[in-house]
Design a protein around this motif. Structure first.
Motif, PDB file in Angstrom:
ATOM      1  N   TYR A  78      14.047  19.806  -3.439  1.00  0.00           N
ATOM      2  CA  TYR A  78      14.443  18.276  -3.761  1.00  0.00           C
ATOM      3  C   TYR A  78      15.264  18.744  -4.816  1.00  0.00           C
ATOM      4  CZ  TYR A  78      12.230  16.294   0.280  1.00  0.00           C
ATOM      5  OH  TYR A  78      11.619  15.925   1.134  1.00  0.00           O
ATOM      6  N   ALA A  79      16.549  17.966  -5.064  1.00  0.00           N
ATOM      7  CA  ALA A  79      16.919  17.882  -5.848  1.00  0.00           C
ATOM      8  C   ALA A  79      16.614  16.975  -6.711  1.00  0.00           C
ATOM      9  CB  ALA A  79      18.870  18.514  -5.564  1.00  0.00           C
ATOM     10  N   GLU A  80      17.459  16.278  -7.785  1.00  0.00           N
ATOM     11  CA  GLU A  80      17.418  14.725  -8.608  1.00  0.00           C
ATOM     12  C   GLU A  80      18.188  14.225  -7.544  1.00  0.00           C
ATOM     13  OE1 GLU A  80      17.777  14.852 -13.007  1.00  0.00           O
ATOM     14  OE2 GLU A  80      15.445  16.303 -13.232  1.00  0.00           O
ATOM     15  N   GLY A  81      17.053  12.584  -7.423  1.00  0.00           N
ATOM     16  CA  GLY A  81      18.318  11.679  -7.274  1.00  0.00           C
ATOM     17  C   GLY A  81      19.629  11.089  -8.257  1.00  0.00           C
ATOM     18  N   PRO A  82      19.914  10.012  -7.892  1.00  0.00           N
ATOM     19  CA  PRO A  82      20.474   9.738  -9.003  1.00  0.00           C
ATOM     20  C   PRO A  82      20.203   8.954 -10.162  1.00  0.00           C
ATOM     21  CG  PRO A  82      20.644   8.760  -6.586  1.00  0.00           C
ATOM     22  CD  PRO A  82      19.997   9.264  -6.667  1.00  0.00           C
ATOM     23  N   GLY A  83      19.355   8.615 -10.140  1.00  0.00           N
ATOM     24  CA  GLY A  83      18.815   8.050 -11.269  1.00  0.00           C
ATOM     25  C   GLY A  83      17.831   9.009 -11.278  1.00  0.00           C
ATOM     26  N   GLY A  84      17.597  10.023 -11.506  1.00  0.00           N
ATOM     27  CA  GLY A  84      17.161  11.581 -12.354  1.00  0.00           C
ATOM     28  C   GLY A  84      15.746  11.421 -12.652  1.00  0.00           C
ATOM     29  N   LEU A  85      15.125  12.232 -13.184  1.00  0.00           N
ATOM     30  CA  LEU A  85      13.648  12.142 -12.720  1.00  0.00           C
ATOM     31  C   LEU A  85      13.115  10.538 -12.877  1.00  0.00           C
ATOM     32  CD1 LEU A  85      12.852  14.725 -16.013  1.00  0.00           C
ATOM     33  CD2 LEU A  85      12.255  14.655 -13.062  1.00  0.00           C
ATOM     34  N   SER A  86      13.305   9.192 -13.558  1.00  0.00           N
ATOM     35  CA  SER A  86      12.716   8.001 -13.247  1.00  0.00           C
ATOM     36  C   SER A  86      13.695   7.213 -12.971  1.00  0.00           C
ATOM     37  CB  SER A  86      13.133   7.941 -15.539  1.00  0.00           C
ATOM     38  OG  SER A  86      14.922   6.969 -15.639  1.00  0.00           O
TER      39      SER A  86
END
Length: 89
Positions: free
Chosen positions: A13-21
């Protein structure tokens, strides 16, 4: 991070649009193998072009029994994935 935890067929999985948070991560493929402890090879079944792709192990931010999580966004992964086996592997 323990490279030995990275197992065949684990989803990546790559980071989603909101990043880690923020928003949840995005599936980009499944592990085929770890090569020379330096690169991860993705299976070709999940690739849009039907080919294997590689990325450096340094992209991994975490691994658990369910998945491998990258510290790159989906767009970064798409731009930077290797389409040919890295030299020296």
């Amino acid at each position: 991070m323990d490279v030995s935890q990275i197992k065949e067929h684990l989803p990546v999985y790559a980071e989603g649009p909101g990043g880690l948070s923020g928003a949840s991560d995005t599936h980009i493929g499944n592990i085929d193998s770890v090569e020379e402890g330096k690169y991860i090879k993705l299976t070709k079944n999940n690739a849009p072009d039907g080919q294997h792709h590689w990325f450096p192990i340094e992209w991994v931010r975490a691994v658990d029994e369910r998945a491998v999580y990258l510290k790159k966004t989906v767009n970064e992964v798409i731009e930077e994935l290797l389409s040919e086996q890295p030299s020296g592997i």
